[in-house]
Design a protein around this motif. Sequence first.
Motif: not given
Length: 256
Positions: A231-251
């Motif tokens: 869930i993003p904090s706002s329309s601009s945060v976080p600036g999550d533009i780079i796919p991470p190397a590790t991430y949670p499994d989708a539930v």
Amino acid sequence: MKNIFAFLITAGVLTLSSCSNDNDPSTPTPPGSDDKPVFLVIDEESIDNGNPPNNFSDVDVNDQLASVGFRQPLQYFVANVGDTINLYTGDVGDEGWHALKTIPNSWKTAGPTANGARNFLQAGPGLGTGADPEILLDEIPDVTPLRATGLAMLKGKTVLAVVYDGDVSINFGPLEGNLQGANLGIVALKVIEVTRRTDGSSMSLPRVKVRIENAGTVSGRSLYLFTNAPIPSSSSVPGDIIPPATYPDAVLTEAP
């Protein structure tokens, strides 16, 4: 010899009969399978006529047919099942892919079924059709715009999406989405890769490589919600533009 020949014919018929059900839309998806359809909404930032990198024509994306509650598969995606294409996914604050995480009770009671997600997919009364076709489509809780991490979590998953001709508007605090507006139809996609865009702006979200699936088949399966989409904090945060190397499994939770 006749008995052996008859046995071979019978075995062949049974084998063919078994294979013929592989694409039956009524066939339930096995528990734990990555082919559980994740129910999303996609807007014009990802699929629209003239959009890079595909530059779809208006006919390709049903633009000439767009209307509230339109739910036919997009023409290009019908004609190219099995092909792999790239899609852009918008920018931070103007995302193209959105997860549905909560199905309102009003959707469940709207009909024509007892399943709210299915009623939205079928554009039931107030969900795309009826006397007031959009009355149940505003202020929908937890419509979650997907940035790089959320998109990466969908890698290997099949998604089924209602595609909008315009923007899906998101408000924060509380997180809500406006799902009113004309629709281009539906698409089914298998997410193959999620990679950083290097040909866009400083806020461009990833490029997603997808395999086009048969939307008619996928839409016949049970639908699933991406319940732990970040869930993003706002329309601009976080600036999550780079796919991470590790991430949670989708539930994934079966949609009510």
